[in-house]
Design an enzyme around this catalytic site. Structure first.
Site, mmCIF file in Angstrom:
data_model
loop_
_atom_site.group_PDB
_atom_site.id
_atom_site.type_symbol
_atom_site.label_atom_id
_atom_site.label_comp_id
_atom_site.label_asym_id
_atom_site.label_seq_id
_atom_site.Cartn_x
_atom_site.Cartn_y
_atom_site.Cartn_z
ATOM 1 N N CYS A 266 0.825 -1.204 0.000
ATOM 2 C CA CYS A 266 0.000 0.000 0.000
ATOM 3 C C CYS A 266 0.866 1.265 0.000
ATOM 4 O O CYS A 266 1.393 1.640 -1.038
ATOM 5 C CB CYS A 266 -0.987 -0.035 1.165
ATOM 6 S SG CYS A 266 -2.406 1.011 0.821
ATOM 7 N N HIS B 223 -3.618 -4.883 0.312
ATOM 8 C CA HIS B 223 -2.926 -5.490 1.453
ATOM 9 C C HIS B 223 -2.981 -7.016 1.346
ATOM 10 O O HIS B 223 -3.906 -7.635 1.869
ATOM 11 C CB HIS B 223 -3.583 -5.053 2.765
ATOM 12 C CG HIS B 223 -3.351 -3.616 3.089
ATOM 13 N ND1 HIS B 223 -2.247 -3.182 3.778
ATOM 14 C CD2 HIS B 223 -4.076 -2.518 2.797
ATOM 15 C CE1 HIS B 223 -2.311 -1.872 3.916
ATOM 16 N NE2 HIS B 223 -3.402 -1.437 3.330
ATOM 17 N N GLU C 231 -1.437 -9.148 2.884
ATOM 18 C CA GLU C 231 -1.275 -9.810 4.188
ATOM 19 C C GLU C 231 -2.607 -10.254 4.781
ATOM 20 O O GLU C 231 -2.647 -11.202 5.559
ATOM 21 C CB GLU C 231 -0.515 -8.911 5.170
ATOM 22 C CG GLU C 231 -1.221 -7.626 5.613
ATOM 23 C CD GLU C 231 -0.957 -6.416 4.717
ATOM 24 O OE1 GLU C 231 -0.618 -6.615 3.540
ATOM 25 O OE2 GLU C 231 -1.107 -5.274 5.193
HETATM 26 N N1 GLN Z 1 -1.802 6.615 3.132
HETATM 27 C C1 GLN Z 1 -1.990 5.912 1.901
HETATM 28 C C2 GLN Z 1 -3.386 6.095 1.347
HETATM 29 O O1 GLN Z 1 -4.286 6.463 2.070
HETATM 30 C C3 GLN Z 1 -1.684 4.438 2.079
HETATM 31 C C4 GLN Z 1 -2.652 3.733 2.947
HETATM 32 C C5 GLN Z 1 -2.144 2.403 3.437
HETATM 33 O O2 GLN Z 1 -0.956 2.138 3.429
HETATM 34 N N2 GLN Z 1 -3.037 1.560 3.900
HETATM 35 O O3 GLN Z 1 -3.625 5.871 0.205
#
Ligand code: GLN
Length: 551
Positions: free
Chosen positions: A392, A523, A525
């Site tokens: 992400c 994600h 994970e």
């Molecule tokens: N801050 C980034 C966004 O909002 C990444 C979010 C995250 O890593 N879950 O897009």
């Protein structure tokens, strides 16, 4: 109120928090499921947040995102990993959610002008939700974990709801207390008194525990079991030892050895359908706990570590577990080291800190702190050809780093950090702008499962071995489509995209250029399970192992 003949097991905490109620709940779930009973697990969080999405990970640990997109407590992640299946919105409840439903009903005149009160209205809403979860999941047994510790003001209504259920269906409801038995260093002797006090507290709610799970450093001995049995009015064979163990995945195996599952089925008057089939689980648990096999060393460069003087890795729980599952599959022990990205910013030598690892991960995150440190780590991984996996934020920053140092756009940034950047290679998603302008933060990100198409001939496609995948998301920003062509021309490959091709889901460098440099907007994970590790984590670790061999 309750389904006829449906069984309920409530898991409560005594003495103090953090002693593994979640693992006990997950283990009971796994045991009963493996004995042939359809089980559903419910987590009750007594705080007033409507979901876990707005909570700071340093204080509350990871926010676990369900398939649906609901943002929940990290225990839900353990439940999914132990049961080996996805959970639903019905399986999670906070006081905030409960009160929100009651209040909206009150506003809609659904209480016929009555005075709306904690009892019966809030209590009954809790019971309605517990029942909805078992109906939705079609289960035979519900295991409900009530967060917090007995005696907390805020979980009293949940305990009261459980008491009512037991009063109405005495044969169908069990109470399990997970309690801690300290062995103070100065005494060298295990003490049962705090647990006796916790049980007495529970008694004051009108609830008698049926089982005590005795968490302690060493297994509780017979003498202390007898003492607890007498003072707490719990039969001795319902006092189950739960000593500290190498890995949480051994817990169900130990409980099965102590016949916890059978004792619970007996107490619920259910026939034991079969012995729990735990062979595959056991094989995995032993591999995961084996520290004698060769190591692979992974650095996680993050920022949600510090609580006071302690370092907590809870914020990245699913990432850690995902690494362990893939490592066990590859017959390696993963040594995970926390690197605080803020330290990389304070002039510390990146090579000295990161040079010794076989692989580097930058996990998800929000906001400004530690960002430049993460970018330094990513640059180091790219230039030194150390396997890199970005999750992400870790993918977004991988693209920022590439734009800055390969495309030469020195001001490139995400607008999350620098609104006025001349090169917003990562920008806020259109539909998110309004949420932010209206201060609507709760539950408004791009959340939950979305599909992604994988490009032929890429590492991502080779790892997944399929063209269409579904992964869980939690973000407001995206790779700016205006820069995609430019980045591709400079060698970055977008190997996964949304079906309409607009959102970049995976970025990678070709294998010919770098052994493993890959980032995902989602994600992965959250989908890694002990018995089915995530293919991207497995490929990342494979590359890290190869690097170790070459070094
Ligand atoms: N801050 C980034 C966004 O909002 C990444 C979010 C995250 O890593 N879950 O897009």
């Amino acid at each position: 109120m309750a389904k006829e003949g449906h069984k309920y097991i409530f898991v409560l905490g005594g003495v103090m928090s953090g002693v593994g109620k979640g693992v006990v709940t997950s283990s009971i779930g796994l045991l009963l499921q493996q004995k042939g009973y359809p089980v559903n697990l419910v987590k009750v969080d007594p705080y007033l947040n409507v979901d876990a999405g707005t909570m700071n990970p340093t204080e509350h640990g990871e926010v676990f995102v369900l398939r649906s997109g609901m943002e929940t407590d990290q225990d839900m992640g353990n439940y999914e990993r132990f049961l080996g299946r996805d959970l639903t919105n019905e399986d999670y409840m906070t006081s905030g959610m409960v009160y929100q439903s009651v209040i909206s009903r009150e506003r809609a005149l659904e209480y016929d002008g009555k005075c709306v009160e904690a009892i019966p209205h809030v209590r009954d809403e809790i019971l309605r939700r517990i029942e909805a979860a078992s109906s939705y999941n079609g289960s035979r047994i519900s295991v409900v974990e009530i967060g917090g510790t007995i005696g907390d003001f805020q979980n009293a209504l949940f305990i009261e709801a459980a008491r009512i259920l037991k009063m109405k269906h005495p044969e169908d409801v069990l109470f399990v207390i997970v309690s801690y038995l300290p062995t103070p260093g100065t005494l060298g002797e295990m003490k049962t008194k705090p647990t006796q006090t916790a049980v007495r507290d529970l008694n004051s709610y009108g609830v008698q525990p049926d089982f005590i799970i005795a968490r302690s450093k060493e297994p509780i001995d017979e003498k202390r079991k007898e003492k607890l049995a007498i003072w707490c009015n719990v039969s001795k064979d319902h006092i189950i030892a739960a000593p500290d163990i190498g890995s949480i995945y051994e817990a169900p195996l130990n409980f099965e050895k102590d016949k916890l599952g059978d004792a619970m089925l007996d107490a619920l008057r259910l026939p034991e359908k079969k012995r729990a089939s735990l062979a595959a689980w056991k094989k995995f648990a032993l591999a995961a706990a084996n520290t004698k096999i060769p190591e692979v060393s992974i650095a996680i460069v993050g920022k949600y570590f510090d609580t006071g003087d302690f370092v907590l890795s809870d914020a990245y729980l699913s990432v850690i577990e995902a690494i362990k599952f893939s490592a066990a599959k590859l017959n390696r022990h993963a040594r995970i080291t926390w690197v605080n990205s803020k330290d990389l910013e304070r002039g510390a030598k990146v090579t000295a800190i990161l040079g010794r690892f076989n692989g580097i991960i930058v996990p998800g995150g929000f906001g400004e702190t530690g960002i430049e440190g993460k970018i330094k780590a990513i640059q180091f991984a790219r230039v030194k050809k150390i396997p890199y996996f970005g999750l992400c934020y870790g993918m977004q920053l991988m693209v920022v780093e590439y734009a800055r140092h390969v495309l030469g756009l020195s001001d490139a940034n995400t607008t999350e950090i620098k609104k006025s950047t001349s090169d917003p290679v990562v920008d806020v998603m259109l539909e998110q702008k309004k949420h932010l302008a209206d201060n609507k933060y709760g539950g408004t990100m791009r959340l939950g499962v979305y599909p992604a198409y994988l490009k032929k001939g890429t590492m991502a496609r080779a790892a997944y071995k399929k063209e269409l995948v579904e992964e869980r998301h939690r973000h407001r920003y995206e790779i700016n489509p205006a820069y995609v062509k430019h980045l591709e021309a400079a060698g970055l490959v977008f190997s996964g995209t949304s079906p309409d091709g607009v959102l970049m889901e995976i970025a990678e460098l070709p294998r010919s250029v770098h052994p493993f440099m890959l980032g995902t907007q989602f994600h992965p994970e959250f989908h890694a399970r002990p018995l089915s590790p995530h293919p991207l984590f497995t490929e990342f670790l494979r590359a890290a192992i190869t690097r170790k061999r070459k070094k």
